[in-house]
Design an enzyme around this catalytic site. Structure first.
Site, PDB file in Angstrom:
ATOM      1  N   LEU A   1      40.796  17.829 118.353  1.00  0.00           N
ATOM      2  CA  LEU A   1      40.141  18.452 117.284  1.00  0.00           C
ATOM      3  C   LEU A   1      40.483  17.927 115.885  1.00  0.00           C
ATOM      4  O   LEU A   1      41.539  17.523 115.747  1.00  0.00           O
ATOM      5  CB  LEU A   1      40.754  19.926 117.138  1.00  0.00           C
ATOM      6  N   ASP A   2      39.365  17.769 114.913  1.00  0.00           N
ATOM      7  CA  ASP A   2      39.747  17.139 113.644  1.00  0.00           C
ATOM      8  C   ASP A   2      40.719  17.796 112.974  1.00  0.00           C
ATOM      9  O   ASP A   2      40.845  19.240 113.309  1.00  0.00           O
ATOM     10  CB  ASP A   2      38.393  17.120 112.868  1.00  0.00           C
TER      11      ASP A   2
END
Length: 302
Positions: free
Chosen positions: A46-47
């Site tokens: 996930l960013d």
């Protein structure tokens, strides 16, 4: 004499509701430290600014990570209309703007072209490798480069709400390798108004859902406490998409040594992948061939 691994033997999945502002790798390190675990890894980055389901595998569960990485995932995200950024999200520099604002019907109509089997160009600020280097590093250095389109299956992409003229909330269900930022960027381009991701949350990943999650605050509160292990899900949770078979203790011994062995009768087709347990304990993952499982991943006994 082999060097003893640091930490404790911990096997299973800890599903974290990742907060904004921390990388997925840093979250893995935090969990590994809190549980004093020998080995840990995550199933799907996930960013840093994204939140939601981050499935962290510990110990023998790391052998099942590929099955979660390949699994279908779902996201809710807000697209900021009227602006493009160099990172395709809120953190980047605005590089183009438009006063055009599409109608709700225009948005729904445009979403159709982003469903099914599509080709997607990942953001330049991403971990994609270009000639051995990460794209984000090249982008930060100001290098001029192109990223080739990649296939992506989008099972569903729908509008959840239109918060105001500038913002629309979407929900997407997609396969491996999907970049939500690219969807926002390309949707804005298709609508002629530009767009980028303002916020992003993963709501499920394969078998893991938000209801399975533990917060960072709880992890820090229970760090080094055996009670943290109460939140673990079994390693076989990562094998939810595979058929479960069973075998005798004699067959289990063969499988653990990497040898094919007979498994209890199954309706699987020749060449299908499956996993086998003996007396409730996961033994191996492998390929089913004429009544035998040919192992390619073997689990060490607890």
């Amino acid at each position: 004499m082999a060097r003893r691994k640091k930490g404790d033997r911990v096997d299973g999945w800890l599903v974290v509701d990742k907060p904004s502002g921390i990388t997925s790798s840093a979250m893995v390190n935090k969990v590994k430290w809190a549980m004093n675990a020998q080995k840990a890894g995550h199933a799907g980055t996930l960013d840093p600014d994204a939140t939601g389901v981050l499935a962290i595998a510990l110990g023998e569960a790391t052998k099942t990570v590929p099955y979660i990485t390949d699994a279908t995932k779902a996201y809710t995200f807000i697209v900021r209309l009227g602006q493009a950024t160099n990172t395709d999200d809120e953190e980047g520099e605005v590089i183009a703007q438009s006063n055009l604002r599409p109608s709700d019907d225009d948005i729904r109509a445009a979403l159709v072209q982003f469903t099914g089997d599509i080709m997607q160009i990942p953001p330049k600020f991403s971990a994609v490798k270009i000639d051995g280097q990460r794209a984000y590093k090249l982008a930060r250095d100001g290098d001029d480069f192109e990223i080739q389109p990649r296939p992506l299956f989008v099972e569903e992409l729908r509008m959840v709400s239109r918060d105001d003229a500038d913002h629309v909330t979407l929900e997407m269900v997609c396969g491996k390798g999907g970049y939500v930022r690219s969807i926002a960027r390309d949707l804005g381009a298709a609508l002629g108004c530009y767009g980028h991701v303002k916020s992003l949350r993963r709501i499920w990943s394969g078998p893991f859902e938000l209801s399975d999650c533990i917060t960072l605050e709880t992890i820090e509160k229970l760090a080094k406490d055996p009670a943290l292990r109460d939140h673990l899900l079994p390693l076989e949770t990562g094998l939810h998409d595979l058929e479960q078979l069973s075998c005798t203790p004699e067959a289990a011994a063969k499988l653990r040594n990497g040898n094919p062995a007979l498994v209890i009768a199954s309706e699987l087709d020749y060449g299908d992948e499956a996993w086998v347990a003996c007396n409730g304990e996961p033994i191996a993952v492998g390929v089913y061939k004429a009544g035998e499982l040919h192992p390619n991943r073997v689990f060490v006994p607890a």
